[in-house]
Design a protein around this motif. Structure first.
Motif, PDB file in Angstrom:
ATOM      1  N   GLY A   8      -7.407   5.143  -0.687  1.00 37.91           N
ATOM      2  CA  GLY A   8      -6.712   5.508   0.312  1.00 37.91           C
ATOM      3  C   GLY A   8      -5.080   5.538   0.148  1.00 37.91           C
ATOM      4  N   GLY A   9      -5.096   5.261  -1.395  1.00 38.30           N
ATOM      5  CA  GLY A   9      -3.614   5.854  -1.935  1.00 38.30           C
ATOM      6  C   GLY A   9      -2.983   7.343  -1.856  1.00 38.30           C
ATOM      7  N   ASP A  10      -1.583   7.863  -2.181  1.00 40.68           N
ATOM      8  CA  ASP A  10      -2.449   9.111  -1.702  1.00 40.68           C
ATOM      9  C   ASP A  10      -0.273   9.738  -2.132  1.00 40.68           C
ATOM     10  OD1 ASP A  10      -3.767  11.771  -0.177  1.00 40.68           O
ATOM     11  OD2 ASP A  10      -3.051  11.938  -2.458  1.00 40.68           O
ATOM     12  N   LEU A  11      -0.358  10.948  -2.312  1.00 38.59           N
ATOM     13  CA  LEU A  11       1.386  11.321  -2.368  1.00 38.59           C
ATOM     14  C   LEU A  11       1.907  11.804  -1.190  1.00 38.59           C
ATOM     15  CD1 LEU A  11       3.634  12.056  -3.999  1.00 38.59           C
ATOM     16  CD2 LEU A  11       2.059  14.561  -4.528  1.00 38.59           C
ATOM     17  N   VAL A  12       2.302  11.007  -0.258  1.00 39.35           N
ATOM     18  CA  VAL A  12       3.436  11.353   0.654  1.00 39.35           C
ATOM     19  C   VAL A  12       4.953  11.925   0.529  1.00 39.35           C
ATOM     20  CG1 VAL A  12       3.522   9.522   1.459  1.00 39.35           C
ATOM     21  CG2 VAL A  12       3.290  10.819   2.592  1.00 39.35           C
ATOM     22  N   ARG A  19      -3.088   5.944   5.595  1.00 40.84           N
ATOM     23  CA  ARG A  19      -3.702   4.261   6.121  1.00 40.84           C
ATOM     24  C   ARG A  19      -4.114   3.784   5.232  1.00 40.84           C
ATOM     25  NH1 ARG A  19      -7.829   3.594  10.845  1.00 40.84           N
ATOM     26  NH2 ARG A  19      -9.613   5.192   8.893  1.00 40.84           N
ATOM     27  N   LEU A  20      -4.099   2.948   4.233  1.00 37.05           N
ATOM     28  CA  LEU A  20      -5.044   2.289   3.563  1.00 37.05           C
ATOM     29  C   LEU A  20      -6.571   1.468   4.001  1.00 37.05           C
ATOM     30  CD1 LEU A  20      -1.862   1.075   0.899  1.00 37.05           C
ATOM     31  CD2 LEU A  20      -3.126   3.161   1.052  1.00 37.05           C
ATOM     32  N   SER A  21      -6.954   1.201   3.153  1.00 37.98           N
ATOM     33  CA  SER A  21      -8.283   0.515   3.355  1.00 37.98           C
ATOM     34  C   SER A  21      -8.242  -0.505   2.674  1.00 37.98           C
ATOM     35  CB  SER A  21      -9.480   1.330   3.859  1.00 37.98           C
ATOM     36  OG  SER A  21      -9.478   2.847   4.906  1.00 37.98           O
ATOM     37  N   CYS A  22      -9.077  -1.416   3.105  1.00 39.79           N
ATOM     38  CA  CYS A  22      -9.129  -3.152   2.289  1.00 39.79           C
ATOM     39  C   CYS A  22     -11.192  -3.623   2.532  1.00 39.79           C
ATOM     40  CB  CYS A  22      -8.691  -3.773   2.045  1.00 39.79           C
ATOM     41  SG  CYS A  22      -9.234  -5.267   1.234  1.00 39.79           S
ATOM     42  N   SER A  75     -16.984  -5.256  11.879  1.00 40.80           N
ATOM     43  CA  SER A  75     -18.079  -5.213  12.290  1.00 40.80           C
ATOM     44  C   SER A  75     -18.078  -3.528  10.965  1.00 40.80           C
ATOM     45  CB  SER A  75     -17.912  -3.444  13.324  1.00 40.80           C
ATOM     46  OG  SER A  75     -17.655  -2.416  12.799  1.00 40.80           O
ATOM     47  N   LYS A  76     -17.264  -3.758  10.272  1.00 40.79           N
ATOM     48  CA  LYS A  76     -16.877  -2.558   9.049  1.00 40.79           C
ATOM     49  C   LYS A  76     -16.881  -3.080   7.963  1.00 40.79           C
ATOM     50  CE  LYS A  76     -16.635   2.306  11.315  1.00 40.79           C
ATOM     51  NZ  LYS A  76     -15.079   2.756  11.076  1.00 40.79           N
ATOM     52  N   ASN A  77     -16.102  -4.505   8.342  1.00 38.92           N
ATOM     53  CA  ASN A  77     -15.369  -5.043   7.094  1.00 38.92           C
ATOM     54  C   ASN A  77     -14.529  -5.453   6.439  1.00 38.92           C
ATOM     55  OD1 ASN A  77     -16.660  -8.574   6.801  1.00 38.92           O
ATOM     56  ND2 ASN A  77     -17.568  -8.108   5.025  1.00 38.92           N
ATOM     57  N   THR A  78     -13.580  -4.729   7.226  1.00 36.58           N
ATOM     58  CA  THR A  78     -12.020  -3.718   6.221  1.00 36.58           C
ATOM     59  C   THR A  78     -11.794  -4.311   7.653  1.00 36.58           C
ATOM     60  OG1 THR A  78     -14.080  -2.115   5.588  1.00 36.58           O
ATOM     61  CG2 THR A  78     -12.047  -1.306   6.072  1.00 36.58           C
ATOM     62  N   VAL A  79     -10.095  -4.419   6.294  1.00 38.32           N
ATOM     63  CA  VAL A  79      -9.269  -3.960   6.623  1.00 38.32           C
ATOM     64  C   VAL A  79      -8.259  -2.925   6.441  1.00 38.32           C
ATOM     65  CG1 VAL A  79      -6.897  -5.351   6.100  1.00 38.32           C
ATOM     66  CG2 VAL A  79      -8.909  -6.504   6.056  1.00 38.32           C
ATOM     67  N   TYR A  80      -7.009  -2.618   7.340  1.00 36.28           N
ATOM     68  CA  TYR A  80      -6.554  -2.217   7.282  1.00 36.28           C
ATOM     69  C   TYR A  80      -5.186  -1.862   7.205  1.00 36.28           C
ATOM     70  CZ  TYR A  80     -10.820   0.159   8.729  1.00 36.28           C
ATOM     71  OH  TYR A  80     -12.043   1.065   8.969  1.00 36.28           O
ATOM     72  N   LEU A  81      -3.576  -1.309   6.575  1.00 38.41           N
ATOM     73  CA  LEU A  81      -2.887  -0.697   6.534  1.00 38.41           C
ATOM     74  C   LEU A  81      -2.666   0.283   7.403  1.00 38.41           C
ATOM     75  CD1 LEU A  81      -0.574  -2.892   5.657  1.00 38.41           C
ATOM     76  CD2 LEU A  81      -0.313  -1.480   3.817  1.00 38.41           C
ATOM     77  N   GLN A  82      -1.447   0.373   7.934  1.00 36.35           N
ATOM     78  CA  GLN A  82      -0.988   1.678   8.705  1.00 36.35           C
ATOM     79  C   GLN A  82       0.192   1.599   8.184  1.00 36.35           C
ATOM     80  OE1 GLN A  82      -2.769   4.482   9.819  1.00 36.35           O
ATOM     81  NE2 GLN A  82      -0.503   5.507   9.560  1.00 36.35           N
ATOM     82  N   MET A  83       0.312   2.920   7.275  1.00 34.20           N
ATOM     83  CA  MET A  83       2.344   2.804   7.023  1.00 34.20           C
ATOM     84  C   MET A  83       2.828   4.251   7.446  1.00 34.20           C
ATOM     85  SD  MET A  83       2.589   1.471   3.134  1.00 34.20           S
ATOM     86  CE  MET A  83       1.195   2.470   2.642  1.00 34.20           C
ATOM     87  N   ASN A  84       3.944   4.093   8.557  1.00 36.24           N
ATOM     88  CA  ASN A  84       4.902   4.819   8.438  1.00 36.24           C
ATOM     89  C   ASN A  84       5.797   5.368   8.314  1.00 36.24           C
ATOM     90  OD1 ASN A  84       2.398   5.870  10.970  1.00 36.24           O
ATOM     91  ND2 ASN A  84       3.313   4.250  12.117  1.00 36.24           N
ATOM     92  N   SER A  85       6.805   6.043   8.622  1.00 37.50           N
ATOM     93  CA  SER A  85       8.247   6.530   7.808  1.00 37.50           C
ATOM     94  C   SER A  85       8.106   6.383   6.454  1.00 37.50           C
ATOM     95  CB  SER A  85       8.814   5.492   8.835  1.00 37.50           C
ATOM     96  OG  SER A  85       8.693   6.134  10.167  1.00 37.50           O
ATOM     97  N   LEU A  86       7.164   6.436   5.613  1.00 37.70           N
ATOM     98  CA  LEU A  86       7.440   5.950   4.172  1.00 37.70           C
ATOM     99  C   LEU A  86       8.378   6.540   3.571  1.00 37.70           C
ATOM    100  CD1 LEU A  86       3.889   6.148   3.965  1.00 37.70           C
ATOM    101  CD2 LEU A  86       5.252   4.282   3.255  1.00 37.70           C
TER     102      LEU A  86
END
Length: 129
Positions: A8-12, A19-22, A75-86
């Motif tokens: 999920g990493g990117d240039l912003v 939103r990053l996924s693990c 259910s997806k065995n996944t953790v998310y990191l939502q980052m705002n106002s970067l």
């Protein structure tokens, strides 16, 4: 084999969101804590937030508090990191890491790298105009 893989990493642009996924494999989230860390160029790695895979209790570091939300989807065995106002200062490689809940204490252990057993390769987040 137990592993975690970030994506999920990117240039912003400044002010934007990501939103990053693990994604975890080889183990079941409810028995683990997942932490997010980041390392900016020339700086030490620092903890961001961590989350209990069991009840979803989340703990945030002051550096990004109010701008990030950590969540999990068992259910997806996944953790998310939502980052705002970067901000440009958020530019870093972001890592997720896992530790068994059986020998982990939160929130004091959340930002302590040496406590985590399994690390991903990281995903690059660049905040720039």
């Amino acid at each position: 084999q137990l592993q975690v893989v970030e994506s999920g990493g990117d240039l912003v642009q400044p002010g934007g969101s990501l939103r990053l996924s693990c994604a975890a494999s080889g183990f079941s989230l409810p028995y683990y804590y997942i932490g997010w860390f980041r390392q900016a160029p020339g700086k030490e790695r620092e903890g961001v937030p961590c989350i209990s895979g069991d009840d979803g209790s989340a703990y945030y570091a002051e550096s990004m508090k109010g701008r990030v939300t950590i969540s999990r989807d068992n259910s997806k065995n996944t953790v998310y990191l939502q980052m705002n106002s970067l901000k440009p200062g958020d530019t870093a490689i972001y890592y997720c890491a896992a530790v068994s809940a059986s020998h982990f204490i939160a929130p004091s252990g959340c930002g302590v790298e040496r406590l985590y057993d399994y690390w991903g390769q990281g995903t690059q987040v660049t905040v720039s105009s």
